[in-house]
Design an enzyme around this catalytic site. Sequence first.
Site, PDB file in Angstrom:
ATOM      1  N   ASP A  45      50.896  20.871 -28.627  1.00 31.06           N
ATOM      2  CA  ASP A  45      50.046  20.912 -29.815  1.00 31.06           C
ATOM      3  C   ASP A  45      49.652  19.493 -30.219  1.00 31.06           C
ATOM      4  OD1 ASP A  45      49.059  22.531 -32.278  1.00 31.06           O
ATOM      5  OD2 ASP A  45      50.119  20.820 -33.143  1.00 31.06           O
ATOM      6  N   TYR A  50      45.908  12.789 -34.981  1.00 29.65           N
ATOM      7  CA  TYR A  50      47.205  12.170 -34.657  1.00 29.65           C
ATOM      8  C   TYR A  50      47.038  10.810 -33.994  1.00 29.65           C
ATOM      9  CZ  TYR A  50      48.874  16.928 -35.614  1.00 29.65           C
ATOM     10  OH  TYR A  50      49.116  18.150 -36.192  1.00 29.65           O
ATOM     11  N   LYS A  78      42.738  20.017 -32.529  1.00 27.40           N
ATOM     12  CA  LYS A  78      42.192  20.403 -33.843  1.00 27.40           C
ATOM     13  C   LYS A  78      41.075  19.450 -34.229  1.00 27.40           C
ATOM     14  CE  LYS A  78      47.013  21.311 -35.051  1.00 27.40           C
ATOM     15  NZ  LYS A  78      47.812  20.222 -34.464  1.00 27.40           N
ATOM     16  N   HIS A 109      41.514  21.860 -38.585  1.00 27.30           N
ATOM     17  CA  HIS A 109      42.804  21.307 -39.018  1.00 27.30           C
ATOM     18  C   HIS A 109      43.063  21.577 -40.503  1.00 27.30           C
ATOM     19  CE1 HIS A 109      45.688  17.821 -37.825  1.00 27.30           C
ATOM     20  NE2 HIS A 109      46.272  18.618 -38.688  1.00 27.30           N
TER      21      HIS A 109
HETATM   22  N1  LIG Z   1      48.319  21.835 -38.541  1.00 28.21           N
HETATM   23  C1  LIG Z   1      48.925  20.940 -39.298  1.00 28.21           C
HETATM   24  O1  LIG Z   1      48.418  20.486 -40.345  1.00 28.21           O
HETATM   25  C2  LIG Z   1      50.251  20.448 -38.896  1.00 28.21           C
HETATM   26  C3  LIG Z   1      50.700  20.648 -37.610  1.00 28.21           C
HETATM   27  N2  LIG Z   1      51.927  20.197 -37.216  1.00 28.21           N
HETATM   28  C4  LIG Z   1      52.326  20.409 -35.814  1.00 28.21           C
HETATM   29  O2  LIG Z   1      53.649  20.944 -35.775  1.00 28.21           O
HETATM   30  C5  LIG Z   1      54.504  20.041 -35.082  1.00 28.21           C
HETATM   31  C6  LIG Z   1      55.933  20.116 -35.617  1.00 28.21           C
HETATM   32  O3  LIG Z   1      56.009  19.750 -36.973  1.00 28.21           O
HETATM   33  P1  LIG Z   1      56.537  18.319 -37.491  1.00 28.21           P
HETATM   34  O4  LIG Z   1      56.013  18.146 -38.857  1.00 28.21           O
HETATM   35  O5  LIG Z   1      56.241  17.291 -36.489  1.00 28.21           O
HETATM   36  O6  LIG Z   1      58.078  18.465 -37.668  1.00 28.21           O
HETATM   37  P2  LIG Z   1      59.348  19.223 -37.052  1.00 28.21           P
HETATM   38  O7  LIG Z   1      59.793  20.210 -38.060  1.00 28.21           O
HETATM   39  O8  LIG Z   1      59.086  19.645 -35.659  1.00 28.21           O
HETATM   40  O9  LIG Z   1      60.429  18.043 -37.080  1.00 28.21           O
HETATM   41  C7  LIG Z   1      60.287  16.881 -36.326  1.00 28.21           C
HETATM   42  C8  LIG Z   1      61.448  15.944 -36.669  1.00 28.21           C
HETATM   43  O10 LIG Z   1      62.691  16.518 -36.282  1.00 28.21           O
HETATM   44  C9  LIG Z   1      63.336  15.672 -35.326  1.00 28.21           C
HETATM   45  N3  LIG Z   1      63.974  16.583 -34.345  1.00 28.21           N
HETATM   46  C10 LIG Z   1      63.357  17.365 -33.430  1.00 28.21           C
HETATM   47  N4  LIG Z   1      64.245  18.110 -32.755  1.00 28.21           N
HETATM   48  C11 LIG Z   1      65.472  17.790 -33.239  1.00 28.21           C
HETATM   49  C12 LIG Z   1      66.779  18.199 -32.925  1.00 28.21           C
HETATM   50  N5  LIG Z   1      67.028  19.120 -31.991  1.00 28.21           N
HETATM   51  N6  LIG Z   1      67.817  17.646 -33.625  1.00 28.21           N
HETATM   52  C13 LIG Z   1      67.580  16.718 -34.581  1.00 28.21           C
HETATM   53  N7  LIG Z   1      66.354  16.288 -34.919  1.00 28.21           N
HETATM   54  C14 LIG Z   1      65.305  16.821 -34.254  1.00 28.21           C
HETATM   55  C15 LIG Z   1      62.257  14.792 -34.749  1.00 28.21           C
HETATM   56  O11 LIG Z   1      62.779  13.555 -34.346  1.00 28.21           O
HETATM   57  P3  LIG Z   1      62.432  12.802 -32.942  1.00 28.21           P
HETATM   58  O12 LIG Z   1      61.004  13.017 -32.601  1.00 28.21           O
HETATM   59  O13 LIG Z   1      62.725  11.382 -33.295  1.00 28.21           O
HETATM   60  O14 LIG Z   1      63.361  13.355 -31.911  1.00 28.21           O
HETATM   61  C16 LIG Z   1      61.347  14.615 -35.964  1.00 28.21           C
HETATM   62  O15 LIG Z   1      61.874  13.646 -36.850  1.00 28.21           O
HETATM   63  C17 LIG Z   1      53.802  18.686 -35.274  1.00 28.21           C
HETATM   64  O16 LIG Z   1      54.291  17.695 -34.438  1.00 28.21           O
HETATM   65  C18 LIG Z   1      52.370  19.094 -35.044  1.00 28.21           C
HETATM   66  O17 LIG Z   1      52.113  19.271 -33.677  1.00 28.21           O
HETATM   67  C19 LIG Z   1      52.769  19.606 -38.120  1.00 28.21           C
HETATM   68  C20 LIG Z   1      52.374  19.358 -39.408  1.00 28.21           C
HETATM   69  C21 LIG Z   1      51.066  19.755 -39.891  1.00 28.21           C
HETATM   70  O1  LIG Z   2      48.985  17.957 -38.674  1.00 27.72           O
HETATM   71  C1  LIG Z   2      49.590  17.241 -39.430  1.00 27.72           C
HETATM   72  C2  LIG Z   2      49.144  16.965 -40.778  1.00 27.72           C
HETATM   73  O2  LIG Z   2      48.247  17.953 -41.220  1.00 27.72           O
HETATM   74  C3  LIG Z   2      48.467  15.626 -40.778  1.00 27.72           C
HETATM   75  O3  LIG Z   2      47.399  15.626 -39.896  1.00 27.72           O
HETATM   76  C4  LIG Z   2      47.983  15.245 -42.136  1.00 27.72           C
HETATM   77  O4  LIG Z   2      49.069  15.253 -43.018  1.00 27.72           O
HETATM   78  C5  LIG Z   2      47.343  13.871 -42.142  1.00 27.72           C
HETATM   79  O5  LIG Z   2      48.239  12.921 -41.695  1.00 27.72           O
HETATM   80  C6  LIG Z   2      46.853  13.524 -43.534  1.00 27.72           C
HETATM   81  O6  LIG Z   2      47.361  12.557 -44.108  1.00 27.72           O
HETATM   82  O7  LIG Z   2      45.966  14.237 -44.004  1.00 27.72           O
END
Ligand SMILES: NC(=O)C1=CN([C@@H]2O[C@H](COP(=O)(O)OP(=O)(O)OC[C@H]3O[C@@H](n4cnc5c(N)ncnc54)[C@H](OP(=O)(O)O)[C@@H]3O)[C@@H](O)[C@H]2O)C=CC1
Ligand SMILES: O=C[C@H](O)[C@@H](O)[C@@H](O)[C@H](O)C(=O)O
Length: 309
Positions: A45, A50, A78, A109
């Site tokens: 994803d 990003y 997105k 997005h």
């Molecule tokens: N459409 C939208 O607006 C959005 C989409 N997304 C999508 O969803 C994805 C996931 O959500 P996101 O907000 O990144 O957060 P997550 O809930 O996936 O959490 C990510 C965090 O958890 C840590 N982590 C991952 N696995 C473990 C584990 N097994 N044990 C301990 N820590 C762990 C990572 O650290 P590290 O990387 O350092 O290992 C990072 O700090 C995003 O990356 C993106 O692709 C997210 C937010 C908004």
């Molecule tokens: O997908 C992840 C989140 O939606 C991210 O794209 C936004 O939070 C963006 O950084 C913003 O500041 O608007």
Amino acid sequence: MTDKTFKLNTGQDIPALGLGTWQSEAGQVQKAVAHALKSGYKLIDGAYCYGNEDEVGAGLAEAFASGIKREDIFVVSKVWATYNTRVELGLDKSLKSLGLDYVDLFLVHWPLLMNPEGNHDKFPKLPNGERDIIHSHSHIDTWKQMEALLSTGKTKAIGVSNYSKRYLEQLLPHAKVIPAVNQIENHPALPQQEIVNLCREKGIHIMAYSPLGSTGGPLFTAEPVVKIAEKHGVKPAAVLLSYHIPRGSTVLAKSVTPERIDENKKLIDLDAEDIKLLDDYSNKLTQEGKLQRFVYPPFGVDFGFPDKS
Ligand SMILES: NC(=O)C1=CN([C@@H]2O[C@H](COP(=O)(O)OP(=O)(O)OC[C@H]3O[C@@H](n4cnc5c(N)ncnc54)[C@H](OP(=O)(O)O)[C@@H]3O)[C@@H](O)[C@H]2O)C=CC1
Ligand SMILES: O=C[C@H](O)[C@@H](O)[C@@H](O)[C@H](O)C(=O)O
């Protein structure tokens, strides 16, 4: 769990688990993507916003060079909010960075327009420091542009992200193509059940983002999560990721740490008692007005989420 899939309303199979790439640094994300794909992940994803799709593309190329086939993986991108009147241009930019000629799914997005002619490509600001939003723009017009993308072959499916029930109800009467997906923040501290229920009814697949509570995994210490993890002898991350599978949703887990990328593949079957414990926790937070939304960018727009309206 990397082989489990769900069916989209397009007929495509979408993997149940995906690797997230938001805030995955250049220099780390190539390795993370290549590692994930080589170890069985089938969904990546990403998003133009990003700022790392070049590196994600390098990770894809590394995986392809190792024998993984393009048609066996599912790539999501997105369109960013400054491109919501120019969605094909947004998609072209992502495809170029990713080194692909199509994505499997392309999402809106966020349902708003940031000034395409503003002072920044992604985050235009007004002199007072607020985000430069074109409030007169209708998200339905963006969707019409998304529909037109299907005939280009540059994406196999189209969908939305961050759509509340209110926004979906505005969109659906005007949609010639029902979104294949709504990607939303979803975890036991933000079940967003009213959106999930509407999407189920309309055949829109949920992709759950920030399942661990986003940066640093703040949900690892939630009481029912710890309890269920102890019962099954797994880490809290496994419980939080596994929560989505019986809900029929795809879950996105972001990590740039190879050991965690591996660990996050090991989902478990939650039993009825576990699911009740998590649902009771969600209901309690809802009743007490203590839901936790970790991703709420400062757009200054009411997107219709009940916990924020
Ligand atoms: N459409 C939208 O607006 C959005 C989409 N997304 C999508 O969803 C994805 C996931 O959500 P996101 O907000 O990144 O957060 P997550 O809930 O996936 O959490 C990510 C965090 O958890 C840590 N982590 C991952 N696995 C473990 C584990 N097994 N044990 C301990 N820590 C762990 C990572 O650290 P590290 O990387 O350092 O290992 C990072 O700090 C995003 O990356 C993106 O692709 C997210 C937010 C908004
Ligand atoms: O997908 C992840 C989140 O939606 C991210 O794209 C936004 O939070 C963006 O950084 C913003 O500041 O608007």
